[in-house]
Design a protein around this motif. Sequence first.
Motif, mmCIF file in Angstrom:
data_model
loop_
_atom_site.group_PDB
_atom_site.id
_atom_site.type_symbol
_atom_site.label_atom_id
_atom_site.label_comp_id
_atom_site.label_asym_id
_atom_site.label_seq_id
_atom_site.Cartn_x
_atom_site.Cartn_y
_atom_site.Cartn_z
ATOM 1 N N SER A 253 10.730 1.066 -3.635
ATOM 2 C CA SER A 253 11.457 2.068 -4.423
ATOM 3 C C SER A 253 11.220 1.830 -5.911
ATOM 4 O O SER A 253 10.998 2.763 -6.684
ATOM 5 C CB SER A 253 12.960 1.970 -4.155
ATOM 6 N N LYS A 270 2.866 9.452 -3.633
ATOM 7 C CA LYS A 270 2.503 9.585 -2.219
ATOM 8 C C LYS A 270 1.557 8.462 -1.789
ATOM 9 O O LYS A 270 1.683 7.896 -0.707
ATOM 10 C CB LYS A 270 1.807 10.934 -1.972
ATOM 11 N N LEU A 273 3.375 5.203 -1.196
ATOM 12 C CA LEU A 273 4.072 5.218 0.093
ATOM 13 C C LEU A 273 3.091 5.080 1.259
ATOM 14 O O LEU A 273 3.350 4.348 2.218
ATOM 15 C CB LEU A 273 4.880 6.507 0.240
ATOM 16 N N ARG A 277 2.879 2.088 3.988
ATOM 17 C CA ARG A 277 2.899 2.222 5.441
ATOM 18 C C ARG A 277 1.765 1.412 6.067
ATOM 19 O O ARG A 277 1.952 0.750 7.076
ATOM 20 C CB ARG A 277 2.778 3.700 5.844
#
Lengths: 289, 289
Positions: A253, A270, A273, A277
């Motif tokens: 975050s 994006k 993130l 992942r």
Amino acid sequence: MPLDQRIEDSLARALSLVAAPEAPPRLASALPYAIFPGGARIRPMILLSVARACGDDRPLVSDAAAAALELIHCASLAHDDLPAFDNADLRRGKASLHRAYGEPLAVLAGDSLIVLAFQTLSAVGMQAPDRVMQLITTLATRTGAAQGICAGQAWESEPQVDLRAYHRAKTGALFIAATQMGAIAAGHEAEPWEDLGTLIGEAFQVADDLKDALSPTDLAGKPMGQDAALDRPSAVRSMGIEGAQKHLKDILSGAIASIPQCPGEADLAKLVLGTARRIMDIPTAAARG
Amino acid sequence: MPLDQRIEDSLARALSLVAAPEAPPRLASALPYAIFPGGARIRPMILLSVARACGDDRPLVSDAAAAALELIHCASLAHDDLPAFDNADLRRGKASLHRAYGEPLAVLAGDSLIVLAFQTLSAVGMQAPDRVMQLITTLATRTGAAQGICAGQAWESEPQVDLRAYHRAKTGALFIAATQMGAIAAGHEAEPWEDLGTLIGEAFQVADDLKDALSPTDLAGKPMGQDAALDRPSAVRSMGIEGAQKHLKDILSGAIASIPQCPGEADLAKLVLGTARRIMDIPTAAARG
């Protein structure tokens, strides 16, 4: 052209700088062995993504920066795998460099890759001399003895470890290089991009600690549980597994929040993130290193 | 200021680039251990002499080039002394780096010195960007995997050795770097200076072979007769002692004749002869390396 293709092409161009009939054949074949096939190429991917978010008005400079950064990473893998360090048999799903070529050539290939990184940058020097000089300074700082990955690895030979300096140098340095070099290559200031690199590095480190502790089998070939076995500092050892998982989310975050204002800010969020992942997955041969 | 003082000062300035409170203390102390006290500093001395012969109009750039070249030489000594290569106990009259600091820090100090060499050049980049970029390219070429000292050392791991390429890379490369970087630092063309560097390198190699075969005791601490013991190629082994001595004189005449026209041509010829006298002497701790 997709970023991953730009990275592979630029690495091939870098290697062509040391293609010479008088080169010693085994060393000449050890270099591509150390570079191809790659892992996830996470560092150069971040570099090019930041460059793109900043406009990427000198793509040849960005490409050279991405290759240079990955070459330093490959050099560090070759040296870290040596018997004096991790004594690793496998890397990226095949025999480690010193197992395949012997220890002398593994040392020399690592040295050669470090040199080639700087040569790759100077080869595009005339495209934008100020930027390239700053890229060389930044890459050197994040590779060298004070704040770079050499410092990071050296902490493992210290009787007393400064944990913060250790993680920041060992894993963080090349992620800071990635974000800053991406910005520099596109003509932006480096300084505002340091936090993003630092935080991605911290996330990567915690994810790596989690993988080391959790992986049922290690598909990348590195023996599991190395941190505990080698008595190395680790987020899991200090916070426990759940604590480390929560810490990882907080870091991500913070990373998103730290992205400086730039034309491609949303796309970059994006990417962070998406990268998160990937690094949080159970490792596969392709996603490691 | 005398050239030898300029070299020591410039090396100290280079080291200050990696002085940081967060640096790992043992690595931070291994770097000066690898650099000071020096040997004869022959390579940076040649570099500054060529720069002076060419006018030396950017002395800070010449100084940085001299330090960068010597840092690469020190890195090569640290790595060549490792157990995987020469396994040397002594260097420049004291314990070799890996004997004093352990193998991991000897590898990392060598890596750090390579990085510091390029960082030292980029730190003066704004003084003369074109020249500094060319200095980085030249130093990288003469250090790396095709024609550099990495190639030279790697020839010792090849099943079949190209003797000419071996000597040219192993010993010649940093002498070619010395003459060319001296010219570049002073704004002259590099190409005409290649022959002088090549010939000084050949002279140095033959003198070293002679010393290896002849020295009654080795005051520098390197065991004598290493070439024969390790089955390494050598001028003495291929030509005999007298043949090698005659060959050395021919090379030196050629070196003097090869000096390009420049303001300080005569002084430079004197330096080559003076250096030759030094390298032909029985070695002392100070004159070796």
